[in-house]
Motif scaffolding. Structure first.
Motif, mmCIF file in Angstrom:
data_model
loop_
_atom_site.group_PDB
_atom_site.id
_atom_site.type_symbol
_atom_site.label_atom_id
_atom_site.label_comp_id
_atom_site.label_asym_id
_atom_site.label_seq_id
_atom_site.Cartn_x
_atom_site.Cartn_y
_atom_site.Cartn_z
ATOM 1 N N LEU A 1 -8.505 7.156 6.034
ATOM 2 C CA LEU A 1 -7.056 6.911 5.917
ATOM 3 C C LEU A 1 -6.417 8.087 5.196
ATOM 4 O O LEU A 1 -6.983 8.606 4.227
ATOM 5 N N THR A 2 -5.261 8.496 5.636
ATOM 6 C CA THR A 2 -4.554 9.607 5.001
ATOM 7 C C THR A 2 -3.098 9.238 4.775
ATOM 8 O O THR A 2 -2.339 9.018 5.737
ATOM 9 N N ASP A 3 -2.696 9.136 3.506
ATOM 10 C CA ASP A 3 -1.304 8.909 3.094
ATOM 11 C C ASP A 3 -0.675 7.721 3.837
ATOM 12 O O ASP A 3 0.353 7.861 4.522
ATOM 13 N N ILE A 4 -1.288 6.567 3.688
ATOM 14 C CA ILE A 4 -0.848 5.356 4.394
ATOM 15 C C ILE A 4 0.116 4.541 3.539
ATOM 16 O O ILE A 4 -0.131 4.319 2.357
ATOM 17 N N ASP A 5 1.229 4.140 4.148
ATOM 18 C CA ASP A 5 2.174 3.194 3.540
ATOM 19 C C ASP A 5 2.162 1.912 4.364
ATOM 20 O O ASP A 5 2.261 1.957 5.591
ATOM 21 N N ILE B 1 0.875 -1.180 0.000
ATOM 22 C CA ILE B 1 0.000 0.000 0.000
ATOM 23 C C ILE B 1 0.904 1.219 0.000
ATOM 24 O O ILE B 1 1.677 1.436 0.943
ATOM 25 N N ASP B 2 0.819 2.017 -1.060
ATOM 26 C CA ASP B 2 1.701 3.177 -1.217
ATOM 27 C C ASP B 2 0.890 4.468 -1.235
ATOM 28 O O ASP B 2 0.114 4.727 -2.160
ATOM 29 N N HIS B 3 1.074 5.277 -0.188
ATOM 30 C CA HIS B 3 0.472 6.616 -0.112
ATOM 31 C C HIS B 3 -1.031 6.588 -0.420
ATOM 32 O O HIS B 3 -1.524 7.256 -1.326
#
Length: 364
Positions: free
Chosen positions: A354-358, A340-342
């Motif tokens: 969700l906000t900007d999850i890696d 999961i990228d950004h």
């Protein structure tokens, strides 16, 4: 569904079970014909058989009608059993499609709609639609055939008295139409309040242990009483509209009998009609009672059923917030690696989840 009207959507559920539907209407037609025949044959007996002492034929006619009424009772059984079976099958198909559509909706829909409200759409609303599916066409068909058939036969007997009755029928239909509109609006409000009270019951029962643990029974009771009172008021408004309609209908029925006797009596005084024809007209007025009451029931069924149907179609037309693209490809040869990228995600623009999850998860 958006290409179809509410009525077209409703009729589409008839197609798989159309044999039962037409069987129901055929039996309804036979019942109407038997009811129409009795006053006409009775008039013939009083004019021809009894005055000429043809008693054997008279008793044969009576026996034939006894058999006809036995057959009529059999048709009534078919209507009650297979007609309701047809309604049940339609209801089951609609519930299946509605539940299947609910499963396709996004999480956000269930955040904004309580379980009790959705339950009412799967149960109460569909029950009203089922009643409309079975009794609606049947009652309307029987009433139309009986009333039109009676009017035609009465015109062949005494056109002046038949004309008076024929003029009153459109007035009654206009009253039914006006009353139906107010009943429909009241029915929609009742269904909305049923959904609310179902939601409050579901919330109160599932949280009963927590409420008792924190001694919040009084607060929960107050919340329930508020929704219960709101439902009570909306239900009273619906029955007020229904009561107004029934009062007008009963006045019409009583007035119709009065007018038949009054106008028929005047024609007898002028030597333009005899007592036997007046008796025949009275029998046909009695035949009117059931169709008119069926129209009364149809008005209520139509109000409740169309309100439920509108809510049914409204939910079916609700699109999921997340849908596959037309060119979406099926995921195959999955190895177990998750990357999961950004990623940012929100049910609605102002409700970020969700906000900007890696996140990177290796196989195993």
């Amino acid at each position: 569904m958006k290409q179809k009207t509410d009525f077209q959507t409703f009729i589409s559920y008839f197609k798989p079970h159309r044999r039962l539907f037409f069987l129901d209407l055929a039996c309804a037609l036979m019942i109407s014909l038997i009811d129409l025949a009795f006053p006409f044959v009775s008039r013939w007996c009083m004019y021809t058989l009894l005055p000429n002492s043809i008693y054997k034929t008279f008793w044969m006619v009576m026996i034939i009608f006894l058999l006809a009424y036995l057959v009529r009772s059999f048709f009534t059984y078919i209507i009650c059993y297979y007609g309701h079976t047809f309604g049940i099958l339609v209801e089951a198909d609609m519930r299946k499609d509605l539940f299947e559509h609910m499963q396709s909706l996004s999480y956000g829909y269930f955040d904004n709609n309580r379980i009790g409200q959705l339950m009412s759409r799967l149960t109460t609303d569909l029950f009203d639609i089922t009643e409309l599916a079975h009794h609606g066409p049947e009652d309307l068909f029987i009433s139309t055939v009986t009333i039109i058939g009676s009017i035609i036969i009465m015109f062949t007997i005494e056109w002046r008295l038949a004309l008076v009755i024929a003029i009153m029928i459109p007035v009654f239909i206009l009253v039914v139409w006006k009353s139906r509109h107010s009943m429909s609006e009241a029915s929609i409000r009742v269904k909305q309040k049923v959904a609310v009270i179902n939601t409050d019951i579901e919330s109160g029962l599932t949280g009963m242990k927590t409420a008792k643990a924190f001694a919040n029974e009084t607060i929960e009771q107050q919340k329930f009483n508020t929704s219960n009172d709101t439902y009570k008021i909306s239900k009273k408004q619906f029955h007020k509209a229904m009561g107004r309609f029934n009062a007008i209908m009963e006045f019409f029925m009583c007035t119709l009998s009065l007018i038949v006797i009054a106008v028929g009596g005047a024609l007898i005084m002028q030597g333009k009609m005899d007592t036997i024809d007046l008796i025949t007209f009275s029998l046909y007025v009695s035949t009117f009672v059931n169709p008119v009451r069926k129209l009364s029931n149809f008005a209520e069924l139509f109000a409740n059923g169309t309100a439920g149907l509108h809510r049914f179609v409204e939910l079916l037309n609700t699109k999921p917030q997340l849908e596959d693209r037309p060119d979406a490809k099926e995921l195959t040869n999955v190895s177990g690696q998750i990357d999961i990228d950004h990623v940012s995600f929100a049910y609605e623009e102002d409700r970020n989840i969700l906000t900007d999850i890696d996140l990177h998860i290796h196989p195993g």
